[in-house]
Scaffold this active site. Sequence first.
Site, PDB file in Angstrom:
ATOM      1  N   LYS A  52       0.818  -1.210   0.000  1.00 14.26           N
ATOM      2  CA  LYS A  52       0.000   0.000   0.000  1.00 14.26           C
ATOM      3  C   LYS A  52       0.854   1.262   0.000  1.00 14.26           C
ATOM      4  O   LYS A  52       0.537   2.244  -0.684  1.00 14.26           O
ATOM      5  CB  LYS A  52      -0.948  -0.006   1.200  1.00 14.26           C
ATOM      6  N   ALA A  54       4.017   1.687  -1.199  1.00 16.87           N
ATOM      7  CA  ALA A  54       4.663   1.868  -2.498  1.00 16.87           C
ATOM      8  C   ALA A  54       3.653   2.267  -3.560  1.00 16.87           C
ATOM      9  O   ALA A  54       3.900   3.159  -4.379  1.00 16.87           O
ATOM     10  CB  ALA A  54       5.389   0.591  -2.894  1.00 16.87           C
ATOM     11  N   THR A 283      -7.016  -4.186  -7.780  1.00 18.99           N
ATOM     12  CA  THR A 283      -6.050  -4.287  -6.676  1.00 18.99           C
ATOM     13  C   THR A 283      -5.614  -2.922  -6.157  1.00 18.99           C
ATOM     14  O   THR A 283      -5.558  -2.687  -4.953  1.00 18.99           O
ATOM     15  CB  THR A 283      -4.817  -5.088  -7.132  1.00 18.99           C
ATOM     16  N   ALA A 284      -5.283  -2.006  -7.065  1.00 20.63           N
ATOM     17  CA  ALA A 284      -4.683  -0.740  -6.645  1.00 20.63           C
ATOM     18  C   ALA A 284      -5.634   0.439  -6.739  1.00 20.63           C
ATOM     19  O   ALA A 284      -5.204   1.585  -6.615  1.00 20.63           O
ATOM     20  CB  ALA A 284      -3.441  -0.459  -7.486  1.00 20.63           C
ATOM     21  N   ALA A 285      -6.931   0.183  -6.931  1.00 17.94           N
ATOM     22  CA  ALA A 285      -7.865   1.303  -7.102  1.00 17.94           C
ATOM     23  C   ALA A 285      -7.892   2.196  -5.869  1.00 17.94           C
ATOM     24  O   ALA A 285      -7.847   3.433  -5.968  1.00 17.94           O
ATOM     25  CB  ALA A 285      -9.257   0.766  -7.408  1.00 17.94           C
ATOM     26  N   GLY A 286      -7.971   1.583  -4.691  1.00 16.44           N
ATOM     27  CA  GLY A 286      -8.008   2.380  -3.464  1.00 16.44           C
ATOM     28  C   GLY A 286      -6.709   3.130  -3.213  1.00 16.44           C
ATOM     29  O   GLY A 286      -6.717   4.296  -2.810  1.00 16.44           O
ATOM     30  N   ASP A 287      -5.592   2.462  -3.456  1.00 18.50           N
ATOM     31  CA  ASP A 287      -4.302   3.126  -3.272  1.00 18.50           C
ATOM     32  C   ASP A 287      -4.149   4.292  -4.244  1.00 18.50           C
ATOM     33  O   ASP A 287      -3.614   5.345  -3.890  1.00 18.50           O
ATOM     34  CB  ASP A 287      -3.157   2.128  -3.481  1.00 18.50           C
ATOM     35  N   GLY A 322      -2.349  -5.639 -12.416  1.00 19.53           N
ATOM     36  CA  GLY A 322      -1.202  -5.359 -11.561  1.00 19.53           C
ATOM     37  C   GLY A 322      -1.326  -4.008 -10.901  1.00 19.53           C
ATOM     38  O   GLY A 322      -1.892  -3.055 -11.460  1.00 19.53           O
TER      39      GLY A 322
END
Length: 687
Positions: A52, A54, A283-287, A322
């Site tokens: 999270k 990175a 996977t990275a939408a929230g981040d 990814g």
Amino acid sequence: RAVASASASASASIVVIGSINADVIVRVDRLPRPEETRLSPKNTVDVLCGGKGANQAVAAARASCAIDDVNDDDDHNRVSFVGKFGADAYGAQLFAELEAEVDLTKSARSTRGSPNGLGLVMLADDGIPSAVVVGGANVDDWPENDEVLARELREAIGNAKIVLLQREVPERVNIHAAREAKKHNAVVILDAGGSHSAVSLELLSLIDYVAPNENELQGMANAQSLATDDDVIHAARVAVGNTNVKVLVTLGARGALLVPPQGEPVRIKGMTLPSGTSEVDATAAGDTFRGAFAVALAEGRSDTEAMRFAAAAGALAVTKLGAMPSLPSRQEIDRLLGVHSTCGSPRQPRARGVVPLQFASRLNSMKARQDLFTYSDTNVPEVINLIERMASVRGVSSVFLNYPEHFVDGGKALAAADLRRAIRSFKLKMGAVCVRFPEEFRLGAFTNPNENIKQRAKTLVRDACRAANDLGADEVIIWPRYDGYDYHFQANYDEAWDSMVASYRAVATSTECNSLKISVEYKPTDEKSRFSFIPSTGSALLLVDAVGCPNFGLTLDVGHMLAAGENPAQGAAHVAARGVLFGIQLGDGHSRLGAEDGLMFGSVHRTMSMELVRQLYMSGYAGKLYFDTFPLNEDPVMEAETNIATVTHFWRLAKGALGDDLATATSSRDAVKVAQTLLKLEQGLYN
């Protein structure tokens, strides 16, 4: 032990403190039920940079407004990441990848031998991930002493506008970070991800925003359902109690809600995906949302404006597989919002072409032309004079020391603390410790038929590791000069190989060495052993596989590769693709039989040298560039500076039109096009 980056993080307007993981992604048609085993429809896994902290750091960097993406050091340093990388190969690979995006001045590789954090991700066909995170260095490597931890975080935060935290690191780290941030009036955002437990009142009292998703908010508030906005608002206020914290809740396709301590909540709807795209991996939408939200706040936008900007970024992130590859550029975000972007060209990951370059040069080359070294001090050890002369080379930033040669003077041992002070006093950094086996190992070091001598070789390497740790180095390079043979029937090749594998594994996993990168610098032939037991890059890669330690890799020497009849660019491509290219040593020579000339880089094989630099650029090589040259009649200072100028020139060409034209020619195997491109280069048509 901090690993130096190009610039100080004091210039960063956003500081992200958190986790860095290697995400191991497994495709599944659906998640397995309890006690059920599912067969993945894909026969391989994807290993990508994640975590999270990175993800949010890179998301913020790419969402920032780039002024000049060709040479954007200042812009790239607007975002600083503070985290703990593992001592294993994942740690080295992820450090190189992340350094291409953000400032890592205040990040560190593990000094305890901790593995890098891992994210074990099961990705279903609908793009919704489920994951288990293994903390590794993210959890284990923060200073245990509170005063030391606070000082480390204070230096990292500096004068940042925004400090972004997550819960994949120990809560005490977040508490100290938030406390230091508030001393400097920075806005503190806590991503609630990483734990479903309630955030402590102590931490809540130090932050401005807490940002959970639906599941995290349910856990924080012990809520039964969040089906409606009213449910979300009620749960948000339960989660933070009577504090002054704003709760920023991401609701997936439903959008987001910002719930302030008092007053009306702010509601935005989910963004429509760009035409022709679909949800692939969330996977990275929230981040991405949180990183972009931090950027918008740093730019002075209101909460509502910041949420809309962040929602656009989050929507774009679900359209690619990814975490790191999915993070969008500023121009992509502006385009989705229908805004004319005043920023530079789209920010791309700089895993290819990491800058600025880091140079080192062979310390013993400074012994040449003593008539030009007029300020040598006879009252100090020779190595100190050599370091001082090296410091006069414009562009050199690191020093490599030979062990044990540079650690003794006149038969007396030199203290590592004294060497470290000298290196620092000349404004240099410690690079690697290079093992040089003395003559007693003439029948082999790790392959010696005498078991006692073999054990002494391993002890020598462990001593070198101990010295490297004392000096603050992160790597030990082993040149197995004597591990070879001269005559047919002189050696049992199977026994020699097994002995090497066992010995390298023993030192790489030893207490002294397991927190360091251990690399082998193979050489196919030498006057001390006409045939090496590691005669080629291919053999060296086989050795890496056989040893099987994540901190064990290779240092490639151009002169040695020429002696092996190899193309250095091709060898570098293979080793870099495996993630084990720990170092590169540059030089040139006429390739005459049995000779390693150690000439200036690019002075003989100019096209070959140019191709090697371009390959390093394309592979995202982020390590040091070490010149292993042997000036005899030349001024070694001027010789080193010429080497630096040559590599820098080739590197710039690789980033520009030369790189584009060569890529076109290479894709069609068009040798004439390549020759024409190089001819244009010689005619000065590229600059």
